[in-house]
Each structure stands twice: as C-alpha cells, then as structure tokens.
Write an enzyme that holds these catalytic residues in place. Structure first.
Site, mmCIF file in Angstrom:
data_model
loop_
_atom_site.group_PDB
_atom_site.id
_atom_site.type_symbol
_atom_site.label_atom_id
_atom_site.label_comp_id
_atom_site.label_asym_id
_atom_site.label_seq_id
_atom_site.Cartn_x
_atom_site.Cartn_y
_atom_site.Cartn_z
ATOM 1 N N ARG A 45 -27.001 6.206 -37.923
ATOM 2 C CA ARG A 45 -27.335 4.856 -37.442
ATOM 3 C C ARG A 45 -26.527 3.818 -38.227
ATOM 4 O O ARG A 45 -26.285 3.988 -39.434
ATOM 5 C CB ARG A 45 -28.840 4.643 -37.673
ATOM 6 C CG ARG A 45 -29.398 3.308 -37.202
ATOM 7 C CD ARG A 45 -29.545 3.242 -35.727
ATOM 8 N NE ARG A 45 -30.430 2.166 -35.301
ATOM 9 C CZ ARG A 45 -30.377 1.634 -34.087
ATOM 10 N NH1 ARG A 45 -29.508 2.066 -33.181
ATOM 11 N NH2 ARG A 45 -31.232 0.686 -33.733
ATOM 12 N N ASN A 56 -25.382 -0.167 -28.499
ATOM 13 C CA ASN A 56 -26.419 -1.072 -28.021
ATOM 14 C C ASN A 56 -26.087 -1.611 -26.628
ATOM 15 O O ASN A 56 -25.931 -0.828 -25.707
ATOM 16 C CB ASN A 56 -26.711 -2.181 -29.026
ATOM 17 C CG ASN A 56 -28.124 -2.704 -28.855
ATOM 18 O OD1 ASN A 56 -28.979 -2.009 -28.312
ATOM 19 N ND2 ASN A 56 -28.387 -3.913 -29.262
ATOM 20 N N THR A 93 -26.522 2.868 -24.001
ATOM 21 C CA THR A 93 -26.575 4.010 -24.924
ATOM 22 C C THR A 93 -26.179 5.236 -24.110
ATOM 23 O O THR A 93 -26.028 5.144 -22.907
ATOM 24 C CB THR A 93 -27.995 4.152 -25.536
ATOM 25 O OG1 THR A 93 -28.290 2.990 -26.303
ATOM 26 C CG2 THR A 93 -28.181 5.362 -26.411
ATOM 27 N N ASP A 126 -31.069 -4.938 -32.728
ATOM 28 C CA ASP A 126 -32.256 -4.065 -32.771
ATOM 29 C C ASP A 126 -33.192 -4.408 -33.934
ATOM 30 O O ASP A 126 -34.297 -3.871 -34.027
ATOM 31 C CB ASP A 126 -31.843 -2.589 -32.855
ATOM 32 C CG ASP A 126 -31.612 -1.993 -31.468
ATOM 33 O OD1 ASP A 126 -31.963 -2.643 -30.474
ATOM 34 O OD2 ASP A 126 -31.080 -0.871 -31.375
HETATM 35 N N1 GLY Z 1 -29.807 0.476 -29.390
HETATM 36 C C1 GLY Z 1 -30.845 1.176 -28.770
HETATM 37 C C2 GLY Z 1 -31.740 1.857 -29.745
HETATM 38 O O1 GLY Z 1 -31.291 2.254 -30.787
HETATM 39 O O2 GLY Z 1 -32.900 1.993 -29.487
#
Ligand code: GLY
Length: 569
Positions: free
Chosen positions: A99, A393, A373, A415
């Site tokens: 992430r 995103n 996504t 987010d």
């Molecule tokens: N960007 C979408 C998620 O990570 O939930």
C-alpha cells in the site's frame, strides 16, 4: 480414420479421464492452473509464465506489471496494492502489503482550506494527491522471495507492451472521458494518455517508451531502479515542481510489509482475507460472524438481503471508527471479532425493521471513497495461489506523470479521512484512526481473498472502492452455496456501507416485489447507475479461480461487467 472410430476413441479417452480424475461436471474443464484478470493481455502474460515453468508468484509479477501498462486507469507502478499469497511448500498464507504511504511531510489538515473545509479535488488530482508507491517494491520482493524466474523475465511482457504499444479498449476511453479535464491539466499525462488533448479512438495504439525504460531500470537494478537513482530523482523533481511534497527520503524509506492475513470460519468454509491497512478481512469476518447464526438458505430473498444489509451496516460502522494503518494505531481486532461483540451486534438487529445508521454509531464521516482499482486471481500447478487487488485509486489516479518517468501517480491520499470528526462525549473520535500522518498508509477496502472448504478452494477479489467488501461478501455467500465461478461473477449485487444510509443495488438485483418488501422494512433503496454509460465499470469487475479438490479440476471466470479474461490450462 472413420468418424465412428474417432468418436469411439474420444469416448474411451473421456472415460479414462473420468477414471483418472473422478467425475467432472459438464462444462468444467480438468486442468492444472487458472488465471483470471481484468485485461486479456495480462492474463495471457501470466499464463505464458506458468507454461514456461514459472510459479503463481512469477505470474503475479508478470500480471501486475502488464496491468500497469495496459490498464493505466486502474493500477500501475505509481500505485499500490495487496498480494495475498498461499505458498504450498511452506503451507503459509502471507499478505504482501504494498500500500502507498503518505509522504513524510504530509499533515493531518493538508487538504483543508483556511476555514477548515475540505478543498475539493486537492486529494484527487495533481502531485499533492499521491502517496509513495508500493507496486515496484512489491514486485521486486515477490521475485526475490517467492518466484522461480528472474525479475527481468517476469517484467519482459510489460516492457514489450510499453515499448511497442497495445490497442486501447472501451474501458480506457470511458475512464479517460471521465478524467479528461484532469488529464489535460498535466502536460505529461495528456501527452501520454490523450491524442492531441482528446480521448484517443478505440483501437488506438498506445506506446509508453518512458514507462518501458522505468520498467527496465527496475528489471536491472531492483529496488534501486525506482526508489533511488535517476528514476527516483525524476519522480521527486516532477512532484516538487508541481507543488507536491515528496522527497528522496520518502522513496528511500519505502518498504513493503509481510503481514498475517485475517483468517476466520463461516460455517464449513475457511476464509483468508486482507488484514489492515485493508479493512476488508475484519469487515468480512464481522459481517459473516453476525450472519452465521441465521439460516440464510431457509428464508426468502428480501429477508436475506435485510439481514445481510443490517450486518454490513454494523461492520462498516466499526470500519469507520476503528480501522486505519496498524503501524500507527491500535485496532481492537480481537474485540471486534470476539463472540461478545458479534453477538451484541446480532442482538441489535430487528427482523421486522431496518436500524437507521445514526442509531448505531456516532461516526459521521466514513472516509470511504475510491472508484476504480483492479484484481487478478491465480492458482498454479504446484498448488500456490495469489489473490491480488491493486490500485491507483480513481481512474487514471492523480492524472499526474513526473516528466520522463512514464509513471502515472496514484491519488490514494484521498483514501485518508481528510477531516476527522470531533471527539464525542466518551472521548471517541470518529475516523481519527484514518487521519493523515507522514509515513502512514491510508485505510483501504481492497479485499483479496481465499475461500476454502473440503470440496473446493476459491481465489476471489474485485475492484470497486467501498463496495469491494460487500461484493466479496456476496461472492463468499454464493461460493458457500456451491455456485460455480461463472455464477458467482455474474451475480447481481447490492451494498450498504453504514453511511450514506441506503441500499445501493445494480439493475435487476431486485424485482418490484422484493424492492417494496425492503422499503416496508424501512430501507431506502438507490439503483446504482453507471457514471460512464455503456454498462462498463458499473458494479465491480470480479476475477475468480476455483479448484475442485475432489478431481483437481480448475475453473475460472472474469466478471461479465468488464473486459477481463480467464484462462485455465
Ligand atoms: N483505493 C481503493 C481502496 O484502497 O479501497
């Protein structure tokens, strides 16, 4: 050879197959490996790697990198994701957390104006919207620790498509139309992804030579090919010149994290799913924990939707209050998934009435956003599995490319909760768990998942922002009901996320009677319309591979809502 003899031989051969592998259902092929991904070129790249003797982890690198080139609107080197792995030889489940991280200079209120209001668009486009990417680091890590092939071999397909081009499809055009204004604002993004500042026509061959060079730099130099040296300098220069806040230190300190997935049971099924900073695994465990006490097979469809909705409402409320980056906050996972909490949520559900969300929690900002996504699922012949959900995103992410890199950056900073709520009377602060801080990962809904029971194993996942969790939930319920791969991806979907307080459903998910029964129970219903038209990207893009443990056969399916491809061999 006469036709009758050929037929006799074919029958004999199929009898032998049945004897060797046990009975196979009509329409299901006996195979040893399967891949489903959101783009045919990515699925084919992964399958080629498997055919050459690579394992699921090699194929995952080939698919991740190919998607980065051919689905620039969904994921890429400038983004992040979660790769859920099952390694057969060690019998281990692992989640690779790739992430994005907030730049170290990021602050809690960076998207607020002087009056303390969120400035629209600031966390969604341009250099300030981007977290430090994790995809390159995750690919290097996968190759080093899990693959059989070199990184160079696994990235070769992506390099080829970046350098020589590929034909863009309908999805590309729809998403480019959606983000056209933002793409036009950044000269480099417009130069690469538009044609004379317009959305390119279908079939247009998109070449990305700068991206090919960056991929080759990673091939040659591993981590240093992206996180230090000339690519890193070009990334940081490009971002800072556009009022972004990245530094060389941000890139140098980026690391993926191997995390333990969330593992729980639902009736006879074992579910393995994403752990924080994804909210997916915990939210799924809570929802299914609440639902497990009901006999969903014995009630009619509106009653089932009511119970699923009420369970989701409660799990998403906990998501909003308690979840964030586990390296920064302490998530009370044991308590959330404990019998007492699950039972108290269940006891608060009325069979004859919807509970208004405002009665169950005081968190008023869910911080749940996200639209696009991508996802892919793999089972290889060695028994390894990968379920990966990747993102930049919003479609085309931040619509920003640092010059010379070919890397389209994410807008994953959106987010985070840009404006966490004020403390309540008990001192609890809503959405504070997901507030912005330098080096922190934003909370995600991405939920790559495995489902296992004594008969079958599924590798499942989908894009879709906050609806990812509910889509995977419905997939799990269908799988537990014995549905096939094709039935699961084709299932009509509905969703509730605590706030806003309504059931969102897709066309044909409910008939008139079912809708009026749900309204009688007090639910507000809203049909989800496509923001793009054309039926694309409306409601998920699920990719699933299923292993039948009895006969070793594999089936796979790509969501009919998308343009993906599944292959079994
Ligand atoms: N960007 C979408 C998620 O990570 O939930």
């Amino acid at each position: 050879m006469k036709n009758s003899t050929i037929l006799q031989k074919a029958r004999l051969f199929s009898c032998l197959l049945v004897v060797l592998h046990g009975p196979v259902q009509a329409g299901e092929i006996t195979t040893t490996a399967g891949i489903a991904s959101a783009h045919p070129l990515a699925t084919k790249a992964g399958m080629k790697i498997l055919r050459q003797g690579g394992n699921a982890f090699d194929a995952a690198i080939a698919i991740t990198s190919t998607l980065a080139v051919v689905e620039p609107y969904s994921s890429g080197l400038g983004g992040g994701g979660f790769w859920l792995l099952y390694q057969k030889k060690t019998n281990k489940y692992i989640m690779i957390d790739g992430r994005e991280k907030a730049p170290l200079a990021a602050t809690r209120d960076m998207y607020l104006d002087k009056k303390g209001n969120v400035e629209p668009g600031k966390s969604m486009q341009g250099a300030l919207a981007s977290g430090i990417p994790g995809v390159p680091a995750a690919m290097v890590y996968l190759a080093r620790h899990y693959g059989r092939f070199t990184l160079n071999k696994n990235l070769a397909h992506a390099v080829n498509y970046a350098r020589h081009g590929y034909r863009i499809n309908k999805t590309y055009r729809l998403y480019a139309k959606l983000r056209l204004k933002a793409l036009r604002k950044n000269r480099e993004a417009a130069r690469i992804f538009l044609n004379n500042n317009e959305v390119p026509p279908e079939g247009y061959i998109l070449k990305q030579p700068d991206l090919a060079k960056t991929l080759e730099n990673i091939s040659k130099n591993g981590i240093n090919g992206f996180y230090s040296g000339k690519t890193a300098k070009a990334l940081v220069n490009g971002v800072t010149r556009a009022q972004g806040i990245w530094s060389m230190q941000d890139l140098a300190q980026y690391q993926i994290v191997e995390r333990k997935p969330v593992i729980f049971k639902y009736h006879n099924n074992r579910i393995i799913s994403a752990s924080p900073p994804s909210s997916g695994g915990i939210a799924l465990a809570e929802t299914l924990g609440i639902l497990e006490a009901y006999n969903l097979g014995k009630i009619d469809k509106p009653a089932k939707i009511h119970l699923v909705t009420e369970s989701m409402r409660r799990a998403y409320a906990d998501r909003a209050r308690f979840m964030g980056d586990p390296d920064f906050i302490s998530i009370p996972t044991q308590w959330l998934l404990g019998k007492k909490h699950i039972a108290s949520w269940r006891n608060s559900i009325r069979l004859d009435e919807a509970t208004p969300s405002e009665f169950i929690s005081d968190v008023r900002e869910t911080g749940i956003k996200g639209l696009d996504t991508t996802h892919f699922s793999i089972i290889d012949k060695f028994g390894n599995m990968v379920s990966a959900t990747l993102s930049i995103n919003y479609p085309f992410g931040a619509c920003f490319v640092p010059p010379g890199t070919g890397v389209l950056l994410n807008d994953e900073m959106d987010d985070f909760s840009s404006k966490p709520g004020v403390p309540n009377i008990y001192g609890l602060v809503g959405a504070e768990a997901n507030s912005i801080a330098g080096g922190k990962r934003p909370l995600s809904s991405m939920s790559p998942t495995f489902i296992e029971n004594k008969d079958r194993i599924a590798v499942i996942g989908t894009p879709g922002g906050s609806r990812i969790i509910s889509m995977v939930l419905l997939g799990i319920l269908e799988f537990a009901d014995g549905k096939t791969a094709k039935e699961i991806v084709g299932k009509r979907r509905y969703h509730h996320q605590y706030l806003p307080d309504f059931i969102m459903y897709e066309e044909n998910a409910l008939n008139k009677n079912e809708a009026s029964r749900l309204r009688e129970l007090g639910h507000t219903l809203k049909q989800k319309m496509s923001p793009y038209g054309g039926g694309l990207g409306v409601y998920g893009n699920m990719q699933i591979v299923i292993l039948n443990r009895k006969d070793g056969s594999i089936t796979a399916a790509s969501d009919p809502r998308g343009l993906g491809l599944s292959i079994v061999k």
